[in-house]
Design a protein around this motif. Structure first.
Motif, PDB file in Angstrom:
ATOM      1  N   ASP A   1      36.736 -36.923 -16.081  1.00 38.01           N
ATOM      2  CA  ASP A   1      36.240 -35.711 -15.429  1.00 38.01           C
ATOM      3  C   ASP A   1      37.322 -34.677 -15.149  1.00 38.01           C
ATOM      4  OD1 ASP A   1      37.502 -37.016 -13.324  1.00 38.01           O
ATOM      5  OD2 ASP A   1      35.799 -36.897 -11.951  1.00 38.01           O
TER       6      ASP A   1
ATOM      7  N   ASN B   1      31.298 -44.101 -15.004  1.00 42.28           N
ATOM      8  CA  ASN B   1      30.991 -42.960 -15.867  1.00 42.28           C
ATOM      9  C   ASN B   1      29.780 -42.191 -15.365  1.00 42.28           C
ATOM     10  OD1 ASN B   1      32.978 -44.105 -17.717  1.00 42.28           O
ATOM     11  ND2 ASN B   1      32.016 -42.788 -19.253  1.00 42.28           N
TER      12      ASN B   1
ATOM     13  N   ASN C   1      34.456 -40.801 -13.806  1.00 48.36           N
ATOM     14  CA  ASN C   1      34.545 -40.052 -12.559  1.00 48.36           C
ATOM     15  C   ASN C   1      35.596 -40.705 -11.682  1.00 48.36           C
ATOM     16  OD1 ASN C   1      33.728 -39.626  -9.573  1.00 48.36           O
ATOM     17  ND2 ASN C   1      32.619 -38.017 -10.656  1.00 48.36           N
TER      18      ASN C   1
ATOM     19  N   GLN D   1      28.386 -35.371 -17.312  1.00 46.59           N
ATOM     20  CA  GLN D   1      28.805 -34.158 -16.599  1.00 46.59           C
ATOM     21  C   GLN D   1      29.164 -33.079 -17.614  1.00 46.59           C
ATOM     22  OE1 GLN D   1      31.707 -34.860 -13.492  1.00 46.59           O
ATOM     23  NE2 GLN D   1      32.620 -32.854 -13.765  1.00 46.59           N
TER      24      GLN D   1
END
Length: 225
Positions: free
Chosen positions: A169, A215, A183, A218
């Protein structure tokens, strides 16, 4: 090892928190010398057993971003993988290569593998249709020049004539569309909770290693446009 020995010669630690497989291996090799008596609370892609040790495992999933890209680009044929030449870069590239074999016969993969920056930017600016860029990591090129990989991503995404995707991310917001990304906050929260528990007196040997899926899907809305 020598650096840590000198820097922390007058300090002792209750908990050491290594956050990659390589760091865990380093701590396990030198913990008695550098961190005597300290517990280890680790995070990594697979379990790293040891005395007074617990941690969080979140397998690195490079493949899931390709699955997301295929949903957005049903006509996808080629993936240009941006990767550097350092030991860390090669680790991520080897992991990606092993996972990307699942697409044999469906997608073609080209690996930059540490191209010099001018050559890399020239390549991504001339990619054919039905291609995406997949940014793995870029800490060093084949000429041993060092780089800030986020700045490399900024340049690659700006130069590329096709969409750029990522697997973590921290790369969203730097020109990549996004994808199914690791993340960092989801990964860090349980690690911090374990470390605090050990500091409050829990025995790390009594705490099972946790396996989590960190995960999330995004996107950068601007890049989707």
């Amino acid at each position: 090892r020598d650096f840590f020995r000198r820097k922390y010669a007058s300090q002792t630690f209750d908990v050491v928190v290594p956050t990659t497989n390589a760091m865990v291996d380093f701590v396990n090799a030198y913990r008695d010398e550098l961190f005597p008596g300290a517990a280890v609370v680790f995070s990594g892609g697979n379990p790293r057993p040891g005395p007074k040790t617990t941690g969080v495992v979140f397998p690195l999933n490079m493949k899931s971003t390709i699955d997301v890209a295929l949903q957005l680009h049903p006509d996808l044929r080629q993936v240009f993988v941006v990767s550097g030449a350092s030991d860390a870069d090669r680790y991520y590239e080897n992991l990606a290569r092993s996972q990307f074999r699942a697409y044999d016969g469906r997608l073609g993969f080209t690996y930059s593998s540490g191209l010099a920056m001018p050559d890399l930017l020239r390549r991504v600016a001339e990619l054919p249709p039905h291609t995406i860029v997949y940014f793995l990591s870029f800490f060093e090129d084949s000429h041993s020049s060092k780089f800030d990989e986020i700045k490399v991503l900024d340049q690659v995404a700006a130069a590329a004539d096709v969409p750029t995707y990522a697997w973590i991310d921290s790369r969203v917001g730097h020109g990549s569309v996004g994808g199914s990304v690791l993340n960092v906050e989801i990964a860090a929260n349980p690690l911090a909770t374990l470390a605090l528990g050990v500091l409050e007196g829990e025995s790390p040997d009594s705490i099972p290693v946790q396996e989590i899926d960190a995960n999330v899907t995004q996107f950068d809305w601007r890049q989707l446009q």
